[in-house]
Enzyme design. Structure first.
Site, mmCIF file in Angstrom:
data_model
loop_
_atom_site.group_PDB
_atom_site.id
_atom_site.type_symbol
_atom_site.label_atom_id
_atom_site.label_comp_id
_atom_site.label_asym_id
_atom_site.label_seq_id
_atom_site.Cartn_x
_atom_site.Cartn_y
_atom_site.Cartn_z
ATOM 1 C CE1 TYR A 15 -4.001 2.136 0.617
ATOM 2 C CE2 TYR A 15 -2.453 3.394 1.939
ATOM 3 C CZ TYR A 15 -3.670 3.280 1.293
ATOM 4 O OH TYR A 15 -4.545 4.354 1.308
ATOM 5 C CG HIS A 35 -0.923 5.543 -1.528
ATOM 6 N ND1 HIS A 35 -1.437 4.271 -1.491
ATOM 7 C CD2 HIS A 35 -1.976 6.386 -1.627
ATOM 8 C CE1 HIS A 35 -2.758 4.340 -1.553
ATOM 9 N NE2 HIS A 35 -3.108 5.611 -1.645
ATOM 10 C CD1 TRP A 84 -6.427 5.090 -6.167
ATOM 11 C CD2 TRP A 84 -4.457 4.945 -7.240
ATOM 12 N NE1 TRP A 84 -5.427 5.024 -5.217
ATOM 13 C CE2 TRP A 84 -4.214 4.929 -5.856
ATOM 14 C CE3 TRP A 84 -3.384 4.867 -8.106
ATOM 15 C CZ2 TRP A 84 -2.938 4.839 -5.320
ATOM 16 C CZ3 TRP A 84 -2.101 4.777 -7.567
ATOM 17 C CH2 TRP A 84 -1.900 4.764 -6.190
ATOM 18 C CD1 TRP A 85 -10.691 4.283 -5.937
ATOM 19 C CD2 TRP A 85 -12.688 4.177 -6.909
ATOM 20 N NE1 TRP A 85 -11.420 5.356 -5.498
ATOM 21 C CE2 TRP A 85 -12.652 5.316 -6.074
ATOM 22 C CE3 TRP A 85 -13.849 3.921 -7.622
ATOM 23 C CZ2 TRP A 85 -13.728 6.181 -5.939
ATOM 24 C CZ3 TRP A 85 -14.927 4.779 -7.487
ATOM 25 C CH2 TRP A 85 -14.856 5.903 -6.646
#
Length: 105
Positions: free
Chosen positions: A18, A22, A76-77
């Site tokens: 994660y 990012h 992105w999701w």
């Protein structure tokens, strides 16, 4: 300035992935968020529970209502869906938080 805060949930074992995703946020997504009036956006992780706490500030007269319909956000999701708890449309399951205290100088 408007303030929004919410929680999301990370699937177990994906903490590093994660953060990596990012750290490598797509420039077009970053531009979209900036153009939407988001001045500051931070996400914090509670490693024990996998809960993500997100905090963002928006410039006056801006809203995030149109962001979920943007194709970049939908992409992105889909990219993030394998490591987060999501809705059927791949959007992260979010719980809005109500501000109950603020200390300002």
């Amino acid at each position: 300035m408007q303030i929004q805060a919410f929680t999301m949930k990370l699937k177990p074992g994906f903490e590093e992935e994660y953060k990596k995703r990012h750290d490598e946020i797509w420039p077009e997504l970053q531009s979209l968020l900036n153009e939407s009036g988001i001045k500051h956006y931070s996400i914090f992780l509670d490693k024990e529970t996998g809960t993500l706490f997100a905090f963002q500030t928006l410039e006056e007269n801006h809203t995030t209502e149109a962001i979920p319909q943007n194709p970049i956000v939908k992409k992105w999701w889909a990219f993030m869906a394998d490591i987060m708890e999501t809705n059927a449309d791949n959007s992260p399951i979010e719980t809005s938080l109500q501000e109950v205290f603020q200390l300002q100088k």
